[in-house]
Design a protein around this motif. Structure first.
Motif, mmCIF file in Angstrom:
data_model
loop_
_atom_site.group_PDB
_atom_site.id
_atom_site.type_symbol
_atom_site.label_atom_id
_atom_site.label_comp_id
_atom_site.label_asym_id
_atom_site.label_seq_id
_atom_site.Cartn_x
_atom_site.Cartn_y
_atom_site.Cartn_z
ATOM 1 N N TRP A 53 12.781 32.561 -8.726
ATOM 2 C CA TRP A 53 12.060 33.062 -9.851
ATOM 3 C C TRP A 53 12.847 33.067 -11.150
ATOM 4 O O TRP A 53 12.250 32.650 -12.096
ATOM 5 C CB TRP A 53 11.958 34.805 -9.721
ATOM 6 N N GLN A 54 14.429 33.212 -11.015
ATOM 7 C CA GLN A 54 14.954 33.206 -12.647
ATOM 8 C C GLN A 54 14.661 31.622 -12.952
ATOM 9 O O GLN A 54 14.421 31.277 -14.413
ATOM 10 C CB GLN A 54 16.443 33.184 -12.274
ATOM 11 N N THR A 55 14.729 30.389 -12.268
ATOM 12 C CA THR A 55 14.487 29.277 -12.631
ATOM 13 C C THR A 55 13.064 28.938 -13.175
ATOM 14 O O THR A 55 12.739 28.538 -14.255
ATOM 15 C CB THR A 55 14.913 28.121 -11.494
ATOM 16 N N LEU A 56 12.113 29.572 -12.212
ATOM 17 C CA LEU A 56 10.845 29.476 -12.303
ATOM 18 C C LEU A 56 10.387 30.116 -13.798
ATOM 19 O O LEU A 56 9.588 29.603 -14.526
ATOM 20 C CB LEU A 56 9.732 30.212 -11.320
ATOM 21 N N TRP A 57 11.060 31.257 -13.917
ATOM 22 C CA TRP A 57 10.611 32.059 -15.062
ATOM 23 C C TRP A 57 10.969 31.424 -16.347
ATOM 24 O O TRP A 57 10.144 31.427 -17.412
ATOM 25 C CB TRP A 57 11.394 33.516 -14.785
ATOM 26 N N GLN A 58 12.276 31.062 -16.408
ATOM 27 C CA GLN A 58 12.705 30.174 -17.516
ATOM 28 C C GLN A 58 11.759 29.061 -17.721
ATOM 29 O O GLN A 58 11.457 28.746 -19.092
ATOM 30 C CB GLN A 58 14.052 29.714 -17.305
ATOM 31 N N ARG A 59 11.379 28.393 -16.916
ATOM 32 C CA ARG A 59 10.759 27.087 -16.925
ATOM 33 C C ARG A 59 9.034 27.530 -17.588
ATOM 34 O O ARG A 59 8.599 26.769 -18.343
ATOM 35 C CB ARG A 59 10.340 26.332 -15.507
ATOM 36 N N MET A 60 8.424 28.773 -17.017
ATOM 37 C CA MET A 60 7.187 29.088 -17.366
ATOM 38 C C MET A 60 7.368 29.319 -18.881
ATOM 39 O O MET A 60 6.422 29.220 -19.751
ATOM 40 C CB MET A 60 6.903 30.054 -16.591
ATOM 41 N N LYS A 61 8.383 30.170 -19.291
ATOM 42 C CA LYS A 61 8.605 30.517 -20.743
ATOM 43 C C LYS A 61 8.472 29.248 -21.505
ATOM 44 O O LYS A 61 7.786 29.370 -22.419
ATOM 45 C CB LYS A 61 9.919 31.285 -20.747
ATOM 46 N N THR A 62 9.467 28.569 -21.147
ATOM 47 C CA THR A 62 9.556 27.311 -22.130
ATOM 48 C C THR A 62 8.345 26.329 -22.248
ATOM 49 O O THR A 62 8.292 25.787 -23.164
ATOM 50 C CB THR A 62 10.970 26.466 -21.795
ATOM 51 N N GLU A 63 7.425 26.335 -21.450
ATOM 52 C CA GLU A 63 6.706 25.508 -20.961
ATOM 53 C C GLU A 63 5.326 26.072 -21.796
ATOM 54 O O GLU A 63 3.904 25.656 -21.534
ATOM 55 C CB GLU A 63 6.194 24.911 -19.660
ATOM 56 N N GLY A 64 5.296 27.424 -22.334
ATOM 57 C CA GLY A 64 4.194 28.101 -22.829
ATOM 58 C C GLY A 64 3.180 28.626 -21.455
ATOM 59 O O GLY A 64 2.071 28.567 -22.022
ATOM 60 N N ARG A 65 4.007 29.053 -20.635
ATOM 61 C CA ARG A 65 3.048 29.257 -19.375
ATOM 62 C C ARG A 65 3.182 30.908 -18.856
ATOM 63 O O ARG A 65 2.633 31.258 -17.785
ATOM 64 C CB ARG A 65 3.554 28.329 -18.162
ATOM 65 N N LEU A 66 3.798 31.700 -19.607
ATOM 66 C CA LEU A 66 3.999 33.062 -19.543
ATOM 67 C C LEU A 66 3.865 33.746 -20.646
ATOM 68 O O LEU A 66 4.653 33.993 -21.420
ATOM 69 C CB LEU A 66 5.157 33.188 -18.867
ATOM 70 N N HIS A 67 2.563 34.360 -20.936
ATOM 71 C CA HIS A 67 2.361 35.178 -22.124
ATOM 72 C C HIS A 67 2.222 36.609 -21.865
ATOM 73 O O HIS A 67 1.570 37.187 -21.104
ATOM 74 C CB HIS A 67 1.008 34.469 -22.803
ATOM 75 N N LEU A 68 2.974 37.397 -22.638
ATOM 76 C CA LEU A 68 3.065 38.749 -22.533
ATOM 77 C C LEU A 68 2.582 39.474 -23.714
ATOM 78 O O LEU A 68 3.068 39.199 -24.914
ATOM 79 C CB LEU A 68 4.547 39.293 -22.212
ATOM 80 N N GLU A 69 1.373 40.306 -23.802
ATOM 81 C CA GLU A 69 1.020 41.090 -25.240
ATOM 82 C C GLU A 69 1.251 42.359 -24.455
ATOM 83 O O GLU A 69 -0.213 43.014 -24.025
ATOM 84 C CB GLU A 69 -0.168 40.594 -25.808
ATOM 85 N N THR A 70 1.830 43.330 -24.613
ATOM 86 C CA THR A 70 1.809 44.613 -24.324
ATOM 87 C C THR A 70 2.061 45.586 -25.528
ATOM 88 O O THR A 70 2.722 45.314 -26.319
ATOM 89 C CB THR A 70 2.525 45.260 -23.168
ATOM 90 N N TYR A 71 1.410 46.935 -25.447
ATOM 91 C CA TYR A 71 1.620 47.761 -26.644
ATOM 92 C C TYR A 71 1.712 49.346 -26.012
ATOM 93 O O TYR A 71 1.523 49.548 -24.955
ATOM 94 C CB TYR A 71 0.350 47.657 -27.581
#
Ligand code: A2P
Length: 424
Positions: free
Chosen positions: A406-424
């Motif tokens: 997960w740590q590797t996948l998470w970093q990769r998804m972040k840098t590839e614009g594939r994990l978007h969080l918008e919480t409030y």
């Protein structure tokens, strides 16, 4: 012989109160608590900010990206910044001489004081810090968004062409679907972007209300295809976070609008929480309550594109207290099962155990894992702040059980614009 004492000039980080829509993104993003706010402004503590730049990309309006070269000893204090209606002008004598890095405590702490962070005045980390959990870049194939075409000094006027409730009339949760038409005025938007609404009137101390941000709930080609209109999903605020009765200024204004009323709009905002344009990309969407707005926009765009050959999968996890409080419940269930894999989680259905979106994801672990494995999967999370931890946690568990790091996948998804969080 003594030489002249060097005068230290600070490139002070400031937030433009005229553009800021008070969405709290910067304060949430800042890894060292250098940003604070009151009911008036969002401001940066000069004695804490180390110029790491983590907050710059996530800001939907660009209000965050403002700098003034000032004498370090005279950096603008938090107390001053909180009173500003506009940024101070740059002193020409100091322009271009400043360096980024926190001013010494005491010079700029103001009432809120320093956080005690002792970051080095190091080179800025362009593109965000490791402490930012989601992507600060859009998907590679996203369309290019227009941003900030209209501001509070020059808003665009939209006409209300529809306003109706999308939660069951028997429930407390009063969520409205509001359609705004821009007529002949240009207002290009993309799914995942937001707009600012400027409520009329003034605050108790006579200031104009600042704009409130709402996600767009309709696709780029209009709530009605081919029309220059868009939809919002707005929950009427009747209580504050402590449960005390309050009337939300903007949400009540919007929910009470009638057809034909005219609204002042700013924006559009947002250049990262955007959908991929390539037809075989998969969307994993996780939301609660009005966090459904961008998911509705993306789903509807895909539905319209599907007829033109889009093949990517859509999987949705949607949480609400009860079925009656889930906005768009009826239309959602009418979508074809082979188009979108919809999973609902209700937390307060009498006689049933509490279920959150994370629980539903856990139950569908094998299918979520299959999406995680796919390099064309894009994840979107929108809704309650509280669910962010839970969703990231369950993604980690699902990935781990599927043999993914997960740590590797998470970093990769972040840098590839594939994990978007918008919480409030
Ligand atoms: P809860 O019944 O615990 O409040 P709201 O109606 O307040 O907008 O909330 C939408 C849904 O999100 C509700 O079902 C709510 O459950 C749920 N929720 C609250 N906290 C979390 C959390 N930490 N993670 C996931 N869902 C949550």
């Amino acid at each position: 012989m003594n030489g002249p004492v060097p005068v230290e000039v600070l490139k002070q980080h400031l937030i433009d109160p005229e553009i800021c829509i008070r969405c709290n993104t910067c304060e949430e993003t800042c890894p060292i608590d250098a940003i604070t706010h009151d009911e008036n402004n969002y401001v940066v503590r000069a004695d804490t900010c180390n110029g790491c730049m983590a907050c710059i990309s996530p800001c939907p309006t660009g209000a965050i990206d403002n700098w003034r070269d000032v004498l370090r000893a005279e950096a603008y204090a938090v107390d001053d910044q909180l009173t500003w209606d506009e940024l101070p002008v740059q002193d020409d004598a100091l322009a271009g001489q400043g360096t980024i890095g926190e001013a010494s405590a005491g010079a700029a702490g103001g009432a809120s004081g320093a956080s005690g962070a002792s970051a080095d005045s190091s080179e800025p980390v362009i593109g965000g810090s490791d402490l930012v959990r989601g992507s600060v870049v859009p998907p590679w194939s996203a369309a290019k968004p227009y941003v900030n075409l209209y501001n509070h000094k020059a808003p665009v006027q939209a006409t209300v062409v529809g306003n109706y409730r999308v939660t069951d009339a028997s429930t407390e949760s009063d969520i409205h679907h509001i359609v705004l038409d821009f007529g002949k005025q240009p207002f290009p938007v993309l799914e995942g972007q937001s707009i600012g609404i400027i409520p009329p009137g003034t605050t108790a101390d006579g200031r104009a209300h600042h704009a409130r941000q709402y996600s767009i709930a309709s696709p780029r080609d209009g709530e009605r295809p081919g029309y220059n209109n868009l939809a919002l999903t707005v929950k009427r605020v009747t209580k504050d976070h402590q449960g005390q009765a309050v009337g939300g200024v903007c949400s009540n204004y919007l929910c009470d609008l009638k057809k034909g009323d005219v609204v002042n709009v700013m924006g559009p905002f947002g250049s990262t929480f955007l959908m991929p344009n390539h037809a075989d990309s998969h969307l994993l969407m996780i939301c609660t309550g009005t966090g459904a707005a961008p998911m509705r926009a993306m789903t509807e765009y895909r539905r319209r594109r599907r007829m033109k050959g889009a093949t990517g999968k859509l999987m949705l996890f949607f949480g609400a207290r009860t079925q009656g409080e889930l906005p768009y419940f009826g239309p959602l269930l009418n979508l074809p099962k082979d188009f979108i894999d919809t999973n609902l989680a209700f937390s307060r259905t009498p006689g049933s155990p509490k279920r959150y979106v994370q629980d539903a994801m856990r139950e569908r672990a094998a299918d979520v894992a299959a999406l995680l494995r796919h390099e064309h999967t894009y994840i979107y999370v929108c809704g309650l702040k509280g669910m962010e931890d839970g969703v990231l946690q369950v993604l980690q568990t699902i990935a781990g059980e599927a043999g993914l790091d997960w740590q590797t996948l998470w970093q990769r998804m972040k840098t590839e614009g594939r994990l978007h969080l918008e919480t409030y």
